[in-house]
Scaffold this active site. Sequence first.
Site, PDB file in Angstrom:
ATOM      1  N   TYR A  33      54.371  47.812  40.874  1.00 46.46           N
ATOM      2  CA  TYR A  33      54.693  49.190  41.246  1.00 46.46           C
ATOM      3  C   TYR A  33      54.070  49.564  42.576  1.00 46.46           C
ATOM      4  O   TYR A  33      53.241  48.823  43.117  1.00 46.46           O
ATOM      5  CB  TYR A  33      54.244  50.165  40.146  1.00 46.46           C
ATOM      6  CG  TYR A  33      52.743  50.418  40.093  1.00 46.46           C
ATOM      7  CD1 TYR A  33      51.862  49.450  39.623  1.00 46.46           C
ATOM      8  CD2 TYR A  33      52.216  51.624  40.528  1.00 46.46           C
ATOM      9  CE1 TYR A  33      50.502  49.697  39.576  1.00 46.46           C
ATOM     10  CE2 TYR A  33      50.845  51.873  40.480  1.00 46.46           C
ATOM     11  CZ  TYR A  33      49.993  50.909  40.007  1.00 46.46           C
ATOM     12  OH  TYR A  33      48.645  51.130  39.965  1.00 46.46           O
ATOM     13  N   ARG A  52      53.666  45.584  50.857  1.00 44.07           N
ATOM     14  CA  ARG A  52      52.824  45.186  49.718  1.00 44.07           C
ATOM     15  C   ARG A  52      53.681  44.919  48.482  1.00 44.07           C
ATOM     16  O   ARG A  52      53.399  43.998  47.707  1.00 44.07           O
ATOM     17  CB  ARG A  52      51.767  46.257  49.446  1.00 44.07           C
ATOM     18  CG  ARG A  52      50.749  45.810  48.402  1.00 44.07           C
ATOM     19  CD  ARG A  52      49.599  46.780  48.255  1.00 44.07           C
ATOM     20  NE  ARG A  52      50.041  48.071  47.771  1.00 44.07           N
ATOM     21  CZ  ARG A  52      49.259  49.149  47.657  1.00 44.07           C
ATOM     22  NH1 ARG A  52      47.977  49.069  48.005  1.00 44.07           N
ATOM     23  NH2 ARG A  52      49.742  50.280  47.213  1.00 44.07           N
ATOM     24  N   ARG A 100      63.052  38.636  23.960  1.00 44.51           N
ATOM     25  CA  ARG A 100      61.610  38.476  24.151  1.00 44.51           C
ATOM     26  C   ARG A 100      61.144  37.023  24.035  1.00 44.51           C
ATOM     27  O   ARG A 100      61.046  36.475  22.928  1.00 44.51           O
ATOM     28  CB  ARG A 100      60.834  39.352  23.155  1.00 44.51           C
ATOM     29  CG  ARG A 100      59.327  39.357  23.444  1.00 44.51           C
ATOM     30  CD  ARG A 100      58.549  40.213  22.458  1.00 44.51           C
ATOM     31  NE  ARG A 100      57.129  40.184  22.775  1.00 44.51           N
ATOM     32  CZ  ARG A 100      56.307  39.184  22.412  1.00 44.51           C
ATOM     33  NH1 ARG A 100      56.763  38.173  21.717  1.00 44.51           N
ATOM     34  NH2 ARG A 100      55.030  39.209  22.760  1.00 44.51           N
ATOM     35  N   HIS A 102      58.124  34.597  26.300  1.00 42.85           N
ATOM     36  CA  HIS A 102      57.138  34.738  27.376  1.00 42.85           C
ATOM     37  C   HIS A 102      57.633  34.135  28.686  1.00 42.85           C
ATOM     38  O   HIS A 102      57.395  34.678  29.749  1.00 42.85           O
ATOM     39  CB  HIS A 102      55.810  34.097  26.980  1.00 42.85           C
ATOM     40  CG  HIS A 102      55.059  34.881  25.937  1.00 42.85           C
ATOM     41  ND1 HIS A 102      55.498  35.002  24.648  1.00 42.85           N
ATOM     42  CD2 HIS A 102      53.904  35.585  26.016  1.00 42.85           C
ATOM     43  CE1 HIS A 102      54.640  35.751  23.963  1.00 42.85           C
ATOM     44  NE2 HIS A 102      53.665  36.118  24.775  1.00 42.85           N
ATOM     45  N   LYS A 149      49.753  44.426  42.780  1.00 43.80           N
ATOM     46  CA  LYS A 149      49.831  45.769  42.188  1.00 43.80           C
ATOM     47  C   LYS A 149      50.699  45.705  40.934  1.00 43.80           C
ATOM     48  O   LYS A 149      51.853  46.165  40.906  1.00 43.80           O
ATOM     49  CB  LYS A 149      50.351  46.781  43.212  1.00 43.80           C
ATOM     50  CG  LYS A 149      49.973  48.213  42.870  1.00 43.80           C
ATOM     51  CD  LYS A 149      50.011  49.120  44.064  1.00 43.80           C
ATOM     52  CE  LYS A 149      49.808  50.575  43.700  1.00 43.80           C
ATOM     53  NZ  LYS A 149      48.553  50.880  43.004  1.00 43.80           N
ATOM     54  N   GLU A 182      36.090  48.109  42.806  1.00 43.91           N
ATOM     55  CA  GLU A 182      36.906  49.255  43.236  1.00 43.91           C
ATOM     56  C   GLU A 182      37.025  50.224  42.069  1.00 43.91           C
ATOM     57  O   GLU A 182      36.486  49.985  40.986  1.00 43.91           O
ATOM     58  CB  GLU A 182      38.297  48.789  43.699  1.00 43.91           C
ATOM     59  CG  GLU A 182      39.112  48.125  42.606  1.00 43.91           C
ATOM     60  CD  GLU A 182      40.494  47.669  43.071  1.00 43.91           C
ATOM     61  OE1 GLU A 182      41.045  48.249  44.014  1.00 43.91           O
ATOM     62  OE2 GLU A 182      41.005  46.718  42.444  1.00 43.91           O
ATOM     63  N   LEU A 207      42.453  45.578  45.104  1.00 43.12           N
ATOM     64  CA  LEU A 207      43.772  45.797  45.693  1.00 43.12           C
ATOM     65  C   LEU A 207      43.564  46.206  47.151  1.00 43.12           C
ATOM     66  O   LEU A 207      42.686  47.024  47.441  1.00 43.12           O
ATOM     67  CB  LEU A 207      44.491  46.924  44.943  1.00 43.12           C
ATOM     68  CG  LEU A 207      45.893  47.233  45.468  1.00 43.12           C
ATOM     69  CD1 LEU A 207      46.881  46.147  45.037  1.00 43.12           C
ATOM     70  CD2 LEU A 207      46.372  48.595  44.989  1.00 43.12           C
TER      71      LEU A 207
HETATM   72  N1  PDD Z   1      46.574  53.427  42.731  1.00 45.15           N
HETATM   73  N2  PDD Z   1      42.888  50.130  43.784  1.00 45.15           N
HETATM   74  C1  PDD Z   1      43.591  50.345  42.652  1.00 45.15           C
HETATM   75  C2  PDD Z   1      43.209  49.611  41.412  1.00 45.15           C
HETATM   76  C3  PDD Z   1      44.679  51.239  42.663  1.00 45.15           C
HETATM   77  O1  PDD Z   1      45.387  51.436  41.535  1.00 45.15           O
HETATM   78  C4  PDD Z   1      45.001  51.950  43.862  1.00 45.15           C
HETATM   79  C5  PDD Z   1      46.135  52.917  43.939  1.00 45.15           C
HETATM   80  C6  PDD Z   1      44.232  51.697  45.002  1.00 45.15           C
HETATM   81  C7  PDD Z   1      44.513  52.367  46.307  1.00 45.15           C
HETATM   82  O2  PDD Z   1      45.700  51.886  46.904  1.00 45.15           O
HETATM   83  P1  PDD Z   1      46.571  52.795  47.871  1.00 45.15           P
HETATM   84  O3  PDD Z   1      45.650  53.309  48.907  1.00 45.15           O
HETATM   85  O4  PDD Z   1      47.586  51.883  48.411  1.00 45.15           O
HETATM   86  O5  PDD Z   1      47.134  53.928  47.046  1.00 45.15           O
HETATM   87  C8  PDD Z   1      43.191  50.777  44.913  1.00 45.15           C
HETATM   88  C9  PDD Z   1      47.769  54.250  42.663  1.00 45.15           C
HETATM   89  C10 PDD Z   1      47.701  55.472  43.531  1.00 45.15           C
HETATM   90  C11 PDD Z   1      48.052  54.545  41.212  1.00 45.15           C
HETATM   91  O6  PDD Z   1      47.892  53.631  40.417  1.00 45.15           O
HETATM   92  O7  PDD Z   1      48.457  55.655  40.884  1.00 45.15           O
END
Ligand code: PDD
Length: 286
Positions: A33, A52, A100, A102, A149, A182, A207
């Site tokens: 996402y 990304r 379903r 895997h 992501k 993070e 990330l």
């Molecule tokens: N999350 N690290 C994680 C684990 C994240 O889920 C996000 C963003 C970031 C920051 O990434 P960016 O600056 O590209 O938004 C770092 C989004 C906003 C969410 O899950 O809603």
Amino acid sequence: MSRIAYVNGRYLPHQEAGIHIEDRGYQFADGVYEVCEVRHGHLIEERRHLDRLDRSLRELRIPAPMSRTALGLVLKEVVRRNGVINGSVYLQVTRGVARREHVFPAPDTPPSLVVTARRANPATQEATALHGVAVISVPENRWPRVDIKSLSLLPNVLAKQAAKEAGAREAWFVDTDGYVTEGASSNAWIVTRGGAIVTRPAEAGILRGITRTVVVEVAHELGYQLEERPFTLAEAREAAEAFITAASTLVMPVVTLDGSPIGAGHPGPVATALRQRFHDFAEVTA
Ligand code: PDD
């Protein structure tokens, strides 16, 4: 204005928008996402978000649901149909619908694409930034590929809920060596008492946030000393300032960590300056 969602080629009323029960996103979190800020009706940093997305899809060997140009048009159309002036657009791509198993489905299985948009109130967000937010620390328990992501966010969900139950806004994951990786949905930063901005390198363990990338540029332009290196929880407790970055919150000052104040216990000048100047550097889609 009623909300509209894009689901696999159709714009549907939000209430009626759904996907098949055998969508692999639903059954395996087998998808990725992006969340992109919308400001004054325009997408912020669309190019980097779509770069990304391409990378996440490539790493997981999920085919792109459509061309980048077409995807850009869908994003804008969802923003327009929802009348979003300030807020965010969310997109997710999964490996599609299949019985379903895997293992990957047949190669001709079309990936699923869902796009939604939502409004945010800039005044409320600014008020939050003026006060700053509380953060707690939790043990890092995610898989090593957090550079992707992925939709698979269970540890993040649990961490965020733990934060909420502690009266905090965000949770910082801390690895077994004591280093902050993070936040559950943001990147983590501190400002040392010597004035250096510190954030973990994005090569592994986090990330690579798009907001982070822009803030690195802003920090350079404003002449701050920037150190991309891991920092420990102990160092964060002694920091002059701390903040988090994400497309949904931008630069958000952190004023307490596990209940203890950071620095003076209110938003500091560095985080405030980075927040104020962010949009002077972020790329806007016409
Ligand atoms: N999350 N690290 C994680 C684990 C994240 O889920 C996000 C963003 C970031 C920051 O990434 P960016 O600056 O590209 O938004 C770092 C989004 C906003 C969410 O899950 O809603």
